[in-house]
Design a protein around this motif. Structure first.
Motif, PDB file in Angstrom:
ATOM      1  N   GLU A 162      19.241   3.049 -16.006  1.00  0.00           N
ATOM      2  CA  GLU A 162      20.073   2.364 -15.022  1.00  0.00           C
ATOM      3  C   GLU A 162      20.782   1.215 -15.722  1.00  0.00           C
ATOM      4  O   GLU A 162      20.162   0.461 -16.463  1.00  0.00           O
ATOM      5  N   PHE A 163      22.106   1.106 -15.473  1.00  0.00           N
ATOM      6  CA  PHE A 163      22.897   0.055 -16.094  1.00  0.00           C
ATOM      7  C   PHE A 163      23.692  -0.681 -15.041  1.00  0.00           C
ATOM      8  O   PHE A 163      24.118  -0.099 -14.038  1.00  0.00           O
ATOM      9  N   ALA A 164      23.923  -1.957 -15.299  1.00  0.00           N
ATOM     10  CA  ALA A 164      24.803  -2.750 -14.447  1.00  0.00           C
ATOM     11  C   ALA A 164      26.242  -2.286 -14.685  1.00  0.00           C
ATOM     12  O   ALA A 164      26.544  -1.611 -15.667  1.00  0.00           O
ATOM     13  N   GLU A 165      27.132  -2.643 -13.793  1.00  0.00           N
ATOM     14  CA  GLU A 165      28.538  -2.227 -13.883  1.00  0.00           C
ATOM     15  C   GLU A 165      29.174  -2.680 -15.206  1.00  0.00           C
ATOM     16  O   GLU A 165      29.890  -1.918 -15.847  1.00  0.00           O
ATOM     17  N   GLU A 179      27.669  -3.220 -18.031  1.00  0.00           N
ATOM     18  CA  GLU A 179      27.111  -2.408 -19.116  1.00  0.00           C
ATOM     19  C   GLU A 179      27.758  -1.027 -19.145  1.00  0.00           C
ATOM     20  O   GLU A 179      28.034  -0.485 -20.220  1.00  0.00           O
TER      21      GLU A 179
END
Length: 98
Positions: free
Chosen positions: A21-24, A26
């Motif tokens: 899972e990555f932040a926007e 990233e």
């Protein structure tokens, strides 16, 4: 405008498959980095390699095999001495597959 070889949706899909899972921010960064890598690979594909023999490594490598010498082993009793549970002369472990 620079050509896009991979979309943000494709990066998100691969991340999902890898259970990441990555932040926007990233996702934007990784998409740009992967795109740069794929564009560079296109440059490498343009190089004429018709006279180059196929190889697996860029430098010659030699296998570092050791002699197969039979040595002493632990006895089964010593191997199982600290096992939390033993059954039939083997380690007994919890079931991990449903």
């Amino acid at each position: 405008m620079e050509k896009m070889k991979i979309s943000k949706e494709e990066v998100a899909h691969v991340a999902h498959l890898a259970r990441l899972e990555f932040a926007e921010a990233e996702m934007e960064k990784f998409t740009a980095q992967l795109n740069d890598i794929l564009l560079y690979m296109d440059n490498l594909n343009e190089v004429d390699t018709s006279g180059v023999a196929p190889m697996t490594h860029a430098i010659a490598q030699k296998n570092a095999f050791r002699d197969d010498i039979v040595g002493s082993s632990m006895s089964p009793e010593d191997s199982l001495a600290n096992a939390p549970e033993v059954r039939g002369g083997c380690f007994q472990v919890p079931k991990v597959i449903d």
